[in-house]
Design an enzyme around this catalytic site. Sequence first.
Site, PDB file in Angstrom:
ATOM      1  N   HIS A 190       0.827  -1.210   0.000  1.00  0.00           N
ATOM      2  CA  HIS A 190       0.000   0.000   0.000  1.00  0.00           C
ATOM      3  C   HIS A 190       0.862   1.261   0.000  1.00  0.00           C
ATOM      4  O   HIS A 190       2.074   1.217   0.207  1.00  0.00           O
ATOM      5  CB  HIS A 190      -0.961   0.003   1.197  1.00  0.00           C
ATOM      6  CG  HIS A 190      -0.302   0.036   2.554  1.00  0.00           C
ATOM      7  ND1 HIS A 190       0.294   1.171   3.070  1.00  0.00           N
ATOM      8  CD2 HIS A 190      -0.178  -0.926   3.502  1.00  0.00           C
ATOM      9  CE1 HIS A 190       0.763   0.909   4.285  1.00  0.00           C
ATOM     10  NE2 HIS A 190       0.496  -0.368   4.564  1.00  0.00           N
ATOM     11  N   CYS A 196       3.152  -4.705   6.691  1.00  0.00           N
ATOM     12  CA  CYS A 196       2.803  -4.408   5.303  1.00  0.00           C
ATOM     13  C   CYS A 196       4.015  -3.921   4.519  1.00  0.00           C
ATOM     14  O   CYS A 196       5.067  -3.624   5.087  1.00  0.00           O
ATOM     15  CB  CYS A 196       1.698  -3.355   5.251  1.00  0.00           C
ATOM     16  SG  CYS A 196       0.064  -3.987   5.700  1.00  0.00           S
TER      17      CYS A 196
END
Length: 250
Positions: free
Chosen positions: A114, A130
């Site tokens: 992301h 992440c």
Amino acid sequence: MIKKWFIIFVSAFVLFFSIGVTSSSAAGSQFIIINKANNQLAYYENSQLKRVFKVATGRSPSLTPEGKFKIVNKIVNRPYYKKRIPGGDPRNPLGNRWLGLNARGTWGTTYAIHGNNNPSSIGKYVSSGCVRMYDDEIEWLFNRVKINTPVIIITSRKSFDSIAAANGFKVTPHHGTPTVTNGEILKKGSRGNAVRELQRKLTSLGYNTKGVDGIFGSNTEQAVRQFQRDHRLTVDGIVGPATKKALKSK
């Protein structure tokens, strides 16, 4: 009657299976490799290495999972539920695009590739698991990858082509060192036309850089910080993707 329902069931099964095959084959020409050894992400298409990006991964080796996964969802401006920050808000640490991964028994809701609102973190080991990218670069990737695109996350000293081959992907050999895309960041010490244009833009918006000389010094940094403060951006004095986007919209 039974025969009729059996035919409907078989037809529905075939249709469902066909849709699944189409989705998988569509993603079959693409795959992504993320190497935690150098915090780089490689994007392959049609057996060729297309682009390499700098990324940020977990602040400890165990946080970002390793293995072979798939992109299972794609979300524009995902809210940051933990702190109730809406999608698209400059304070949102998830940036503007979310590519969810089916890692560790999750289904694209916990682990993802992301964007982020802290471009100075890219290239570092700072996340909770992440994989972070610059906002403008995750937009580029988001617009190309399909659901079911394979994602390999690994820690290795091998080349991307070697990692791909070891995981069963056929690749056209890439000769030489791949160019690593790096969202151009302007910060204290930067020089050149890009800085000059930044100074002109800030000055036109009422933020005094005390000159347009192409040198990113303390005065330009202060002007950038004030702009960021006024527009609810991360106040770090660094002109990364988020600040560029805000300047461009003015």
